[in-house]
Design a protein around this motif. Structure first.
Motif, short mmCIF file in Angstrom:
data_model
loop_
_atom_site.label_atom_id
_atom_site.label_comp_id
_atom_site.label_asym_id
_atom_site.label_seq_id
_atom_site.Cartn_x
_atom_site.Cartn_y
_atom_site.Cartn_z
N ARG A 1 -3.28 -12.77 84.01
CA ARG A 1 -2.09 -13.63 84.08
C ARG A 1 -1.81 -13.88 85.55
N THR A 2 -2.07 -15.09 85.99
CA THR A 2 -2.04 -15.39 87.42
C THR A 2 -0.62 -15.57 87.94
N GLU B 1 0.81 -18.94 86.84
CA GLU B 1 1.28 -18.96 85.46
C GLU B 1 2.62 -18.23 85.35
N ASP C 1 0.60 -16.73 79.52
CA ASP C 1 -0.78 -16.77 79.05
C ASP C 1 -1.75 -16.26 80.11
N SER C 2 -2.84 -15.66 79.66
CA SER C 2 -3.89 -15.19 80.58
C SER C 2 -4.94 -16.27 80.77
N ASP C 3 -5.69 -16.20 81.87
CA ASP C 3 -6.76 -17.17 82.12
C ASP C 3 -8.05 -16.72 81.45
N GLU C 4 -9.14 -17.41 81.76
CA GLU C 4 -10.43 -17.10 81.10
C GLU C 4 -10.94 -15.70 81.44
#
Length: 455
Positions: A403-404, A407, A396-399
């Protein structure tokens, strides 16, 4: 004009000029040619040059004809002037629609006049260039459509007129009523940004893709046969929504000597990764590949590199060589022999963009997925993998849409200890093997198609 009844079947195969479209149609062509049927495979000149160049650099054959497999490779012009940018999708599509029918007519006439016993009897066209079906009919050849993506993507395209009529979509293909669209309870739903043509930040590109999907619907009703690179077992509900569909997949590479044919890759394969994999423990390596079109920001590439390193797992990453981060754990190559990699005992995970070709190749080899879709049908393929088949996890990607590294590491850790997911992946391999194996549903459908070609 009446359909030509050639003494010997001769099939003209025409893909859309993109790696993900050329690849499955070449697999289909090899399967057809294996049955002793002549195939002429037609690319536009720039694609043909890429394939021949990549083959030479990979030490493959560079002849235009693959005699062992009854396949002749040829090309037609793009119809774009030398001053135009051939990477401009808008200009290329516009040019192909106006010039391809004429070029193909000339090509078919040349072939038919050369050998009266091997006239073109059938044209198999990628569904995205369905406008050439009329050319096939005018030249006395049977028109057949090939769908390189999932049956679900095809079914969605066929439902566009109904969705427009009921107001669920606007003229640009944007969902207007509900947050999701569902075709069946057994097919994962599409959310607002998961449609094959969705480009929420680029309406011009979205409109182009949406118009292409509309033409898919038109092409489907111009032929009596729709060949789908899927199987009844993988997508039963979606296959049942498509009239005249003939699921013949997953189309796989034939097991032939490496030197016997051009692979149809646009990039030369780096075989050194296989010997590197040979020295790794079973199921220990993360294979990372985003196909031929995905583009990432430098920030996102950095996060991916750091996430892979944080995981502590060995990885094989397909990426431009100048972006290597020098990790002691990983190997980076410009292009990999993907099927060989995925079938290797050392590979335990496929971090993928979920293109349909890659999805089928992962499923067919029983490899679980970490899903990172980029555009088009890849988001819905991810839903199949994670929600329907239970063979993968989403990254999942952040805000901020990134995609950190944390993650990425988290999902690698989760997958590595998820025995249920791994078990599901092996079950899907069995399903794929059974469908294309002797007596399987796709095997029977393909035999039926071959018999049809010979009539």
């Amino acid at each position: 004009m009446a359909i030509i009844n050639s003494k010997i079947p001769h099939i003209l195969v025409v893909p859309f000029p993109a790696q993900g479209h050329v690849k499955p149609l070449m697999k289909l062509s090899r399967q057809i040619a294996k049955h002793g049927i002549k195939v002429t495979f037609v690319n536009i000149e720039s694609v043909h040059e890429k394939i021949v160049s990549a083959a030479k650099r990979s030490d493959e054959v560079d002849e235009d004809e693959d005699e062992e497999h009854n396949i002749a490779m040829t090309s037609i012009p793009e119809g774009i002037s030398s001053e135009d940018d051939k990477s401009d999708t808008f200009k290329l599509l516009e040019s192909l629609r106006s010039t391809m029918p004429g070029f193909l007519t000339d090509l078919i006439e040349r072939i038919n006049s050369t050998n009266g016993d091997e006239k073109i009897s059938c044209v198999i066209a990628d569904v995205t260039i369905g406008w050439i079906l009329e050319t096939a009919e005018k030249m006395g050849a049977e028109p057949v459509v090939f769908m390189p993506s999932s049956a679900a993507a095809f079914a969605m395209a066929l439902h566009i007129p109904k969705l427009l009529e009921e107001g669920s979509l606007d003229e640009n293909g944007t969902i207007t009523k509900d947050e999701t669209i569902s075709l069946s309870e057994n097919i994962p739903s599409w959310t607002k940004n998961e449609l094959c043509w969705s480009f929420s930040n680029d309406l011009k590109t979205q409109k182009l893709f949406f118009d292409c999907s509309l033409r898919v619907q038109k092409a489907a009703y111009q032929t009596k046969l729709l060949l789908c690179n899927t199987s009844q077992e993988l997508e039963p509900s979606a296959c049942n929504l498509i009239p005249n569909s003939l699921p013949i997949g997953p189309l796989l590479n034939l097991k032939t000597p490496k030197s016997s044919f051009i692979s149809c890759n646009f990039h030369p394969e780096d075989e050194s990764c296989i010997s590197w994999l040979n020295n790794k423990p079973s199921k220990s390596v993360i294979y990372v590949s985003f196909g031929s079109l995905a583009i990432f920001s430098q920030q996102q590439l950095d996060e991916l590199a750091l996430g892979l390193e944080l995981s502590g797992h060995a990885f094989l990453w397909v990426v431009r060589s100048d972006l290597a981060n020098g990790s002691q754990f990983g190997k980076i190559v410009e292009w990999a022999p993907q099927v060989k990699v995925l079938s290797h005992v050392s590979v335990g995970c496929f971090l993928s963009h979920c293109g349909w070709n890659s999805t089928l190749e992962g499923l067919s080899n029983g490899v679980p997925f970490l899903c990172w879709p980029y555009f088009a049908d890849q988001y819905h393929n991810q839903n199949y993998v994670c929600d329907k088949w239970g063979t993968g996890l989403r990254i999942d990607s952040d805000e901020n849409g990134i995609r950190t590294r944390y993650e990425i590491k988290k999902k690698i850790d989760m997958l590595s200890c998820d025995d249920v997911l791994k078990g599901n992946a092996l079950k899907m391999k069995e399903i794929c093997d059974k469908s294309v194996g002797e007596g399987g549903s796709s095997y029977r459908n393909f035999e039926m198609f071959i018999d049809h070609l010979r009539k």
